[in-house]
Design a protein around this motif. Structure first.
Motif, PDB file in Angstrom:
ATOM      1  N   ASP A  74       0.815  -1.198   0.003  1.00  0.00           N
ATOM      2  CA  ASP A  74       0.049  -0.125  -0.066  1.00  0.00           C
ATOM      3  C   ASP A  74       0.995   1.194  -0.207  1.00  0.00           C
ATOM      4  N   ASN A  75       2.225   1.149  -0.169  1.00  0.00           N
ATOM      5  CA  ASN A  75       2.995   2.382  -0.410  1.00  0.00           C
ATOM      6  C   ASN A  75       3.238   3.175   0.910  1.00  0.00           C
ATOM      7  N   ASN A  76       3.052   2.743   2.041  1.00  0.00           N
ATOM      8  CA  ASN A  76       3.065   3.534   3.073  1.00  0.00           C
ATOM      9  C   ASN A  76       4.261   3.504   3.851  1.00  0.00           C
ATOM     10  N   LYS A  77       5.312   2.986   3.350  1.00  0.00           N
ATOM     11  CA  LYS A  77       6.637   2.833   3.862  1.00  0.00           C
ATOM     12  C   LYS A  77       6.675   2.081   4.967  1.00  0.00           C
ATOM     13  N   THR A  78       5.912   0.926   5.006  1.00  0.00           N
ATOM     14  CA  THR A  78       5.731   0.052   6.125  1.00  0.00           C
ATOM     15  C   THR A  78       5.839  -1.523   5.463  1.00  0.00           C
ATOM     16  N   THR A  79       6.688  -2.163   5.872  1.00  0.00           N
ATOM     17  CA  THR A  79       6.738  -3.626   5.481  1.00  0.00           C
ATOM     18  C   THR A  79       5.682  -4.505   5.718  1.00  0.00           C
ATOM     19  N   ASP A  80       4.838  -4.836   4.785  1.00  0.00           N
ATOM     20  CA  ASP A  80       3.626  -5.761   4.942  1.00  0.00           C
ATOM     21  C   ASP A  80       4.244  -7.134   4.756  1.00  0.00           C
ATOM     22  N   THR A  81       3.370  -8.068   4.843  1.00  0.00           N
ATOM     23  CA  THR A  81       3.796  -9.617   4.559  1.00  0.00           C
ATOM     24  C   THR A  81       2.905 -10.441   3.603  1.00  0.00           C
ATOM     25  N   VAL A  82       3.567 -11.047   2.655  1.00  0.00           N
ATOM     26  CA  VAL A  82       2.592 -11.983   1.933  1.00  0.00           C
ATOM     27  C   VAL A  82       3.218 -13.500   2.321  1.00  0.00           C
ATOM     28  N   THR A  83       2.406 -14.341   3.007  1.00  0.00           N
ATOM     29  CA  THR A  83       2.915 -15.406   3.495  1.00  0.00           C
ATOM     30  C   THR A  83       2.059 -16.888   2.697  1.00  0.00           C
ATOM     31  N   VAL A  84       2.784 -17.846   2.508  1.00  0.00           N
ATOM     32  CA  VAL A  84       2.237 -19.209   2.062  1.00  0.00           C
ATOM     33  C   VAL A  84       2.435 -20.041   2.950  1.00  0.00           C
ATOM     34  N   LEU A  85       1.204 -20.816   3.335  1.00  0.00           N
ATOM     35  CA  LEU A  85       1.004 -21.761   4.500  1.00  0.00           C
ATOM     36  C   LEU A  85       0.955 -23.087   3.810  1.00  0.00           C
ATOM     37  N   LYS A  86       2.118 -23.873   3.706  1.00  0.00           N
ATOM     38  CA  LYS A  86       2.096 -25.200   2.947  1.00  0.00           C
ATOM     39  C   LYS A  86       1.871 -26.381   4.088  1.00  0.00           C
ATOM     40  N   PRO A  87       1.253 -27.324   3.730  1.00  0.00           N
ATOM     41  CA  PRO A  87       0.956 -28.579   4.819  1.00  0.00           C
ATOM     42  C   PRO A  87       2.420 -28.898   5.094  1.00  0.00           C
TER      43      PRO A  87
END
Length: 217
Positions: A74-87
């Motif tokens: 969202d370009n607010n200069k804060t690191t967000d997260t994309v996570t993949v949950l795998k079995p």
């Protein structure tokens, strides 16, 4: 002719996606992701993955291994997260594979960082597929969002990149790049306008539908 084919492809994808609507996505903070009920796992294997983790603003079973990437979507200069949950047994060499593991799908989480704490933002349960000896899938980030790459090997190989971006406070597909070799040889890009295709309406089998159309055109 190319324009008509482009429109036809989009219509087919939308028809298939409308059947599931918003079932792919939940916006429930602090929801709990449990062991899937429809997967048959031996008792001694389940004993190894008892308990839960509380990460990324959500609680999830130790049945899942987490792989995350930092992204400021969202370009607010804060690191967000994309996570993949795998079995837990995927990418593993142990013997704890359920008989119906092909139906045990990874889960995609997207978390926002608010006041230095992760808050779950989106959960997508119908987007990703498990890796196999002939199928490999991964997620990478870019300036506007992230990319889901799928690589199907064999005599008739198929490679795709689905570009996803964040806009209008949601995630949308920008384009799908496909490349085929072997019996069917082609390279194409399907593009979507603005808010035409929400990621919540995309499902893992849509790429198979696109391939089937292109192989038979």
């Amino acid at each position: 002719m190319k324009f008509l084919f482009f429109i036809f492809t989009i219509i087919l994808v939308f028809i298939s996606c409308n059947k599931i609507g918003n079932k792919n996505i939940k916006d429930i903070p602090n929801d709990t992701i449990k062991i899937p009920e429809n997967i048959s796992v031996e008792k001694n294997c389940l004993e190894k993955v008892q308990g839960y983790k509380n990460k990324y603003g959500i609680v999830f079973s130790n049945y899942y291994k987490n792989e995350s990437l930092g992204i400021d979507f969202d370009n607010n200069k804060t690191t967000d997260t994309v996570t993949v949950l795998k079995p837990y047994y995927q990418n593993s060499i142990n013997d704890c594979y359920p008989e119906n593991s092909e139906f045990d799908f990874p889960i995609l989480l997207i978390s926002k960082t608010i006041n230095k704490k992760s808050k779950i933002f989106k959960i997508f349960k119908n987007v990703l597929k498990p890796n196999t000896p002939v199928y490999y899938e991964k997620i990478t980030t870019n300036k506007t969002g992230f990319v889901i790459s799928k690589d199907i090997t064999g005599n008739n190989g198929f490679y795709t990149k689905t570009y996803v971006s964040f806009k209008y406070n949601n995630f949308y597909l920008d384009s799908i790049y496909v490349e085929s070799w072997g019996l069917h040889q082609y390279e194409k890009t399907i593009r979507f306008r603005n808010k035409a295709f929400e990621l919540s309406r995309y499902k893992r089998t849509d790429i198979d539908s696109v391939r089937n159309i292109l192989d038979n055109q």
